[in-house]
Design a protein around this motif. Sequence first.
Motif, mmCIF file in Angstrom:
data_model
loop_
_atom_site.group_PDB
_atom_site.id
_atom_site.type_symbol
_atom_site.label_atom_id
_atom_site.label_comp_id
_atom_site.label_asym_id
_atom_site.label_seq_id
_atom_site.Cartn_x
_atom_site.Cartn_y
_atom_site.Cartn_z
ATOM 1 N N MET A 242 0.832 -1.192 0.000
ATOM 2 C CA MET A 242 0.000 0.000 0.000
ATOM 3 C C MET A 242 0.874 1.253 0.000
ATOM 4 S SD MET A 242 -2.884 1.141 2.722
ATOM 5 C CE MET A 242 -1.893 2.140 3.770
ATOM 6 N N GLU A 243 1.180 1.698 -1.197
ATOM 7 C CA GLU A 243 2.042 2.890 -1.242
ATOM 8 C C GLU A 243 1.182 4.149 -1.223
ATOM 9 O OE1 GLU A 243 3.593 3.467 -5.302
ATOM 10 O OE2 GLU A 243 2.407 1.664 -5.755
ATOM 11 N N LYS A 244 1.864 5.243 -0.948
ATOM 12 C CA LYS A 244 1.165 6.531 -0.944
ATOM 13 C C LYS A 244 1.673 7.334 -2.133
ATOM 14 C CE LYS A 244 1.227 6.364 4.054
ATOM 15 N NZ LYS A 244 1.990 6.751 5.254
ATOM 16 N N VAL A 245 0.770 7.790 -2.967
ATOM 17 C CA VAL A 245 1.193 8.626 -4.103
ATOM 18 C C VAL A 245 1.601 9.994 -3.591
ATOM 19 C CG1 VAL A 245 0.599 9.434 -6.382
ATOM 20 C CG2 VAL A 245 -0.641 7.515 -5.399
ATOM 21 N N LEU A 246 0.725 10.524 -2.805
ATOM 22 C CA LEU A 246 0.947 11.882 -2.336
ATOM 23 C C LEU A 246 0.676 11.904 -0.851
ATOM 24 C CD1 LEU A 246 1.305 14.843 -3.666
ATOM 25 C CD2 LEU A 246 -1.093 15.081 -3.045
ATOM 26 N N GLU A 247 1.595 12.521 -0.146
ATOM 27 C CA GLU A 247 1.368 12.589 1.291
ATOM 28 C C GLU A 247 1.618 14.008 1.774
ATOM 29 O OE1 GLU A 247 3.533 9.844 3.700
ATOM 30 O OE2 GLU A 247 2.306 10.311 5.457
ATOM 31 N N VAL A 248 0.788 14.413 2.679
ATOM 32 C CA VAL A 248 0.887 15.758 3.244
ATOM 33 C C VAL A 248 1.125 15.598 4.723
ATOM 34 C CG1 VAL A 248 -0.510 17.728 3.865
ATOM 35 C CG2 VAL A 248 -0.573 16.877 1.538
ATOM 36 N N GLN A 249 2.163 16.272 5.225
ATOM 37 C CA GLN A 249 2.453 16.106 6.649
ATOM 38 C C GLN A 249 2.477 17.443 7.371
ATOM 39 O OE1 GLN A 249 5.998 13.844 7.245
ATOM 40 N NE2 GLN A 249 5.019 11.905 6.722
ATOM 41 N N ASN A 250 1.662 17.522 8.366
ATOM 42 C CA ASN A 250 1.645 18.670 9.277
ATOM 43 C C ASN A 250 1.602 20.011 8.548
ATOM 44 O OD1 ASN A 250 1.915 16.773 11.296
ATOM 45 N ND2 ASN A 250 4.150 16.904 11.211
ATOM 46 N N LEU A 251 0.748 20.086 7.583
ATOM 47 C CA LEU A 251 0.642 21.313 6.812
ATOM 48 C C LEU A 251 -0.041 22.406 7.643
ATOM 49 C CD1 LEU A 251 1.654 21.420 3.975
ATOM 50 C CD2 LEU A 251 -0.702 21.226 3.175
ATOM 51 N N THR A 252 0.595 23.561 7.677
ATOM 52 C CA THR A 252 -0.008 24.686 8.393
ATOM 53 C C THR A 252 0.131 25.928 7.537
ATOM 54 O OG1 THR A 252 0.556 23.733 10.535
ATOM 55 C CG2 THR A 252 0.105 26.090 10.490
ATOM 56 N N LYS A 253 -0.935 26.669 7.491
ATOM 57 C CA LYS A 253 -0.872 27.934 6.757
ATOM 58 C C LYS A 253 -1.515 29.017 7.610
ATOM 59 C CE LYS A 253 -0.457 30.834 3.317
ATOM 60 N NZ LYS A 253 0.829 31.226 2.758
ATOM 61 N N VAL A 254 -0.712 30.023 7.890
ATOM 62 C CA VAL A 254 -1.229 31.126 8.695
ATOM 63 C C VAL A 254 -1.384 32.348 7.800
ATOM 64 C CG1 VAL A 254 -0.813 32.587 10.699
ATOM 65 C CG2 VAL A 254 -0.044 30.209 10.718
#
Lengths: 638, 326, 326, 291, 334
Positions: C1-13
């Motif tokens: 089970m691979e991940k194509v796209l992964e987002v980690q701890n995204l923060t936008k202020v």
Amino acid sequence: MRIRKWYLILTVVVLLIGFSIGFSQTLPPGIPRNETLILPFLFAPLPVPGNWNQWAGWRAQNCGLHQFATEALWTLNPNVVEGGIINALAAEPPIYNEDFTELTIKLREGIYWSDGVEFTADDVVFTLLTVRDTEGLDYHGPMQNVEDAYAVDKYTVVVKLKEPNSRFHAYLMERWGALRPMPKHVFEKVDDILSFDFNPPVSIGPYVLKDYDPGGYWVLWEKREDWQRTVTGKLFGEPKPKYILFINYGTAEKNTMAMLRHELDAIQGTAEQLITLLRMSKTTRSFRENWPYIDPRDISTRGPGFNHLVYPYNNKDVRWALALAIDIVELAISTYDGMVAMTPGLPLVVSKTFYEWYFKPLEPWLEEFTLDLGNGETFKPWDSRAPWRLLEWAQKIYKVNIDPNNEEEVRLTLGYGWWKYAPDVAEKLLKKNGFTKKGGKWYLPNGEPWTITILRGPDPTDMANIVILGIAEQWKKFGIDVVFNVSAAASTLALNGKFEVVNTAHGGFAGEPWGLHPDLYRCFNALRSDFVKPIGEATLGWGGRWSHPKMDEIIKQLEVTRWEDEKRIIELGLEGLKLEIENMIAIPVFNCPITIVFDQYYWTNWPSPENDYARSDNFTTWPQLKYILHKIQPTGKK
Amino acid sequence: MDIVLKTENLKTFYVLESMGEKKVVQAVNGVDLNIPRNEIFGIAGESGCGKSTLLKALLASLEPPLQLIDGKLLYLVDGEYLDVFSLSDDKIKELRWSYISYIPQGSMHVLNPVKKIKETFFEFLESHTKRKDRSEYLNLANEHLKELGLPSRVLDVYPHQLSGGMRQRTVIALATLLRPRVILADEPTTALDVVAQRAVIQLLKRIQKEFQNTIIMVTHDMGIHAQVTTRMAIMYAGKIVEEGPTDELFAKPIHPYTKHLIQSLPKIGDKEPREGIPGSPPSLVSPPPGCAFHPRCPYAFERCKVESPEFVKINQNHRVACFLAD
Amino acid sequence: MEKVLEVQNLTKVYSVGSLFSRTKITAVENVSFYIKPSEILTLAGESGCGKTTTAKIILGFEEPTSGEIFFEGELVSKKRLKKREFMRKVQAVFQNPFESFNPLITVDDIFFETVYNYGLTRDRDEAIKIIDDKLRVVGLSFEDINGRYPSELSGGQLQRISIARSLLINPSVLVADEPVSMVDASLRMSIVNLFAELKNKVGLSVIYITHDLATAYYVSDRIAIMFRGNIIEMGPVEEVLTNPRHPYTRLLRESIPEADPQRKWSQEITIADIEYEEYLRQGCKFAGRCPMAKEICTRQVPAEIMVNDVMVKCHMYDDSKNEVWK
Amino acid sequence: MGKIKAVFYDLFKDYRFTVAFVVIVLLLFLAFLSVFSPYHPQRMYQVTRGLPPSLEHPLGTNWLGQDVFWQLTFAIKNSLIIAVVAAFFSRIIAVIVGIVAGYKGGVVDRVLTTVGDTTMVLPFLIILIIISMILKDWARHLSNLGLLLAFFSWAWDARVIRSQVLSLREREFVLVAVLSGMSTFKIVRKQLLPHVLPIVFTTFINNMSWAIGMEITLAYLGLGIDPTVPTIGTMLQTAIYRQALFLGLWWWLLTPIITAILLFVALYWLSVSISEYLDPRARFQRIGLKR
Amino acid sequence: MSFVKRYLIPRLVQYILVTFFGLTAVFLFPRFLPVDPIEQQLSQYQTFGVYVSPEQQEEMMNTLKQLYGLEGTLWEQFMVFWKRLFTGNFGPSLSRFPTPVNQVIRNSLPWTIGLLSTTTILSWIIAVLAGGIVGYYRKRWMEALDILVMIIRPVPYYVMALILLILFAYVFPIFPLSGGVGIARGLTLSWQTILSIIKHAILPALTLLIVGISWQFQSMKLIVQIVRSEDHVWYSRTAGVDDRKLVFNHVIRNAMLPMITQLGLQFGSIFSGTLITEMVFAYPGVGWILYDAVMKADYNLIMGIMCISVIAVTTSIFLLDLIYPFFDPRVRYR
């Protein structure tokens, strides 16, 4: 609601009516119009309204201050018939010692300042020494020559000079500017004369300051109660107007409107203005009743001057060619409707005195004067009949009141004569120098098309600009392109030599003659060889940068000639004139025409050829104005 | 059943002059409606079917280029039917907000962005009631908000400070300020999130319940119709194609278009494949001949292409314009 | 089970230039998720929940304040993966089909641009073939777009064209930001079906951003519910939507107007009237409206807790990993 | 081609556009006529002065002995040259600055905005006087005066373009363009520029009338170009200074004034009409459609 | 706090930057003038006909340089310029030497400010009101007004002035031809003086008003045409709100916002715009003095007046920016 609206409209109407009844006149109640002379204030606005300290900076001139509130030691007589110099505050002409190192001045007695203090030798001494010792005051430079000045008695001053100077008194003699005595009792109490505003000014003339515009557009003067204790009072009696208002209404058309409203008594404007005013008002008239209307006797001449450091204008033949390419009659007609007086010499102004002093002796020389065209050809350029040709033209169009057989009248009205219109000769002169003409256009010897750039000021109503435009037309007709460099900084550019051809009025020529004294020293002095500076450096002399060893010699001779020795002065003057003409250092064409218009609604008896008690040139700017105020008459109109 | 508002063969077209051609958009093309009292009446349809224009027509707010071509609009005022289009402008102005009011689609732009909400309340009150002083108006506004269960602090803020849902509810409060008999709501929830949408719908229902008036609501969202309306009409290409009680319409849609509208909606808990309606909504400038739906209709036959179907009454309350219903 | 796209701890202020209010707004707060090949992941939530911002960060239109994005295990940053390389793998479809095409340029232009810029071919005929192929996937052909301006096409068509464009370079991930919200209900299904088809046929992964839970349920495999910048619940779509754990998810679920007149809303709800307040809230952002709120909720941000397959961010699940809330 | 035709067809339905178009064409025709002038524009005393309008001199002659009609043809030509040069170059600066500042943002934006703001706060007429004195020889030529004017009139429009680009930058089609791999330059040229062009176009016209007005003001002060070169400004200045009013030469005074009014009104109507046509909001306004 | 940081600081920085660059330009530009104040002085001596020997000339130039503060490199002069600016003392005027620049300005500035600020603000208000009303109602007679404005606008300022003068000072001699205050009234504060000042200001003010109004009227009208098609106007009209309220509360109120920014820039044209007024009406003020200073390369005076101008413009724009949120709540809260 409705009632309120009507109320509002009513208020507005009442206000408007109130406004229109209350203030439609320029003058307020208490200053009756028929006792007030209103003159144009040409140099408005005042740079610093409320500062009347004329010794520190060129200011507050021509608005009455130097006309009515000050006196010089000597001044030029505005009455051309009488001519000469008036001893004003001085009782006698200047007295020099043998080697011109000491000048004795005798003062007039019984003259009082407007605050009741008597004018004495102390005032003159104080003035000379203060100016000498205070940097920044006008005439500070020239006064460096003063070794010492002291009062011998209450009415005698002796000035010791460091270097001999036969014309030192000229600094103290009024033409337009002069070092005028300051009231010692006021100025000795002042710490910093430079920044002292001298407000209100203490007057030594016939009028005192009554009020002035904080914006600097008008100044009102009131006749002194003790006018008898002034120079004018003593010499001419009571000046007629109780008040004199100098005012600037703004642009030319507003001055026109003002005169039509009878809110201006005299105006010197453009030819168009003159025609307009004569046409639109029944009460106006000019110096002459009929054409050419004007008073030609200004002391300055107009025309193009050359930069003698710039090719090809450093070539005498080129300069002559340019002169011969001008049809003087056509020029006079096209620019001023012929209302001008032509003259061939820079300082050779058209007036009765100069006619006698200089033109008559010069005429035979002019008749014989010959140009060398090369190949053995010669040409006599003088055309003494040019004024008559102008007269003939005018007689066809205007009602003219000049007797063609009266040579003196013709010459003194329309000028002495000029150079022949000889484009063919001009062509020969140019071709002799390698110039070529192709397809009606002139090319420089190097093959480039010839374009003359004329430096001039921006004011289109300036007579000098109008004339130069006309001359440019003549040259274009001859086949030379002309472009203009119009700059408000024309005078400075001229001083720096940054030009090819320049209007004489804009730094083209420095020294105007005294007019009523034959001395041409101040004209020739500008042509000293040690004044010639390279292009880019300012000169104190003539921007045209012409010099000649012979001229230097004439200047030197004049310096050691006594002011009273008119015969020698004229002799030297003639030599200088011939030298200038021979070299055609500039092309003088006309005297500055005095297009003056008087409104006779409130004041009459203005000068005219029949009643020639004063020149009307720069009538309102020159100090001699105060010497004619006893002549004008109130009409008594309300 | 009292009819508070009815139209007779109402036709309003946009007459445009553009690119050198005269273009007629047949936005509302012969609509007969009888809208009963004390009901939430829904009008559904795809975008560009003329439903918003119909609302404008019902509001009698026809500004060029929208023109009345034919038909009548009748309001029941004081027991009498008034032919609205024959009334003077002043009279119509008087009826607005007191008899009929309007809830616009986006609340963002209908409130003056530089005035506090209360200013708009005052403005509306001043225009319709006798002059009173501001404190009285403020009381009126406060009371009205209280009645609708909205916080009175909305009065003291500017429109952009409010959330979309709250702003929309404020606009609803404005529309009900004078207790109109009829409220026209033009997609009142379109721009909102589901939660805010729910709050707005709740408010509308509450208002209807409390004031016993009629709300005519236009929306393309069949879910909303299912939730609030008691009766609804389906509009297609400027015409009503089916009208009936909401329950009945959802349970037994007759017109193929209605069927499609209902069936194409996915439901949570149901992953059955669903199909959209093929094709695009028709142009109102040149609608297809015959039944306007025939190009997209899987059941279409020859007659549909040439003849426009008349209404068929399924029962007392349910009518449909389709040859299939015959 | 691979991940194509992964987002980690995204923060936008974001710094909101508010004149008299207080601080910055965290539009996206510590968001982590991944997507597998051939999967449709839905990011759902009401407007302003940060879902569009998340999409923009993934696409590189916005710089995150902190957090990383991995594509096929590689860190996406200027050094590791060039922007263009990334864009060739990750393409996007936007909300407004009319806005996605420059109104002043013909639609085909952008197709050719895409083909040429990514170096698929230099030859025009070949390009037309490639374009035509992809357009056929969405049920259109090159003839439909050749020389036509966006204004000449309908919204549904444009949205399909938009999808076709994004498929030109065979990306592995498609970010679809509210692709159906501006499309008529009747046409929605065709677009949503398209995603499912692409997923199955070419193994495309789709990040489907929407507020429409019904279509999300219909098409997606997993769903992440966002609220005020946080993912508050994430898991298989059936599980999350049929059995919501977080009170907010439940509210959302409840608020969907179901197209069934028999199942009307029962409960009254409250909504935020001034938007900022919830963003600025300490602890759980939903605490202000949560019927279950406890004291701790207003103080402390809840941790991510796995309840069965579902990640949930709520203090109710602090004590046990079991489902305690009925 | 057909599209252009359709656009014109549409525009001509606005009476303002039609009138403006006719006036402009007429003025252009007059300007073109200057080629055939029997008189040299800068020469004086070529005809009898002060003649009222007649068949030989349709607009009379002035006090300088010039034919007013033929002077006018040169004046229109020269004024238009100044105006077009000024408008053209200031548009170029404005577009470049506006797009770069708006699209690039950051420090570049800051610097450009500051420069633009600075040129806006300077007492511009005085600075213009100073510069026209400094660059006397250079500024004497028509097109150079235009350039000089251009330098002072880009800032405001650059600001407008910048804000337009700022909002365009966020539009979805720009994002799509990025996704389709277009380079920044290409995006600017292909995606942004067409949207900015309507502003550029209408401000071009407005800028032209501004430049003509400025030239008139400068001429009144005797600055700007060589006063013997006929422009609307120098014609007017000479007429006023030479007392045309009181001399009763009304044709001399009125000619430049009426020409200026015609030109301004035409340009204004052109700009209003075109901007309404280009801006859909205003276009709906014109046909009365609500958004 | 956020207000200061997010709104005030960026604007303050921009304000300071623009002011700084503006002032630097003010310092630099005049130095490139082809005129030189010292040479100006020399040419005056020439007019007097004063003879100065070449050695004396050299010395005199140095003295003048010293007195005028023109010594040192450009950089040193630049530093002196800032020092003078911060002490608020621009030194002596060169062409009116030794009168301090401050005094010259003090004498003339009140006239300019009085006339120009009144007309600027008044014309703004009238234009906003009239533009709003005409733009909203679009009645027939209003279209006529519109066309009238369109014809008036291109009339050059001084032609307009001339027309008014001929009408109201010549044909109907109601108003004085020129000047700022009546003759021989003195500048004492009295009812008569004030009346006289008003009376003298009417024609210049009227000209400025007519020209100013017609410019701003047109831009206001364009803005109004956009505003009047906004939804809130339509909505309120639909709700039966009468036109008068719509015009003031919606149309004018909202269309006014972009006009506020224009007002700031309008102040910028005061110093330039006053020049021709003063020339035509012989009205006292700072414009002519500035023009004269340019012609005579009076650096100190040019810088003095232009600094005031630049600072006044930037400050007024800055202040308008600061109070803008009070007019537009959207800026205030987001």
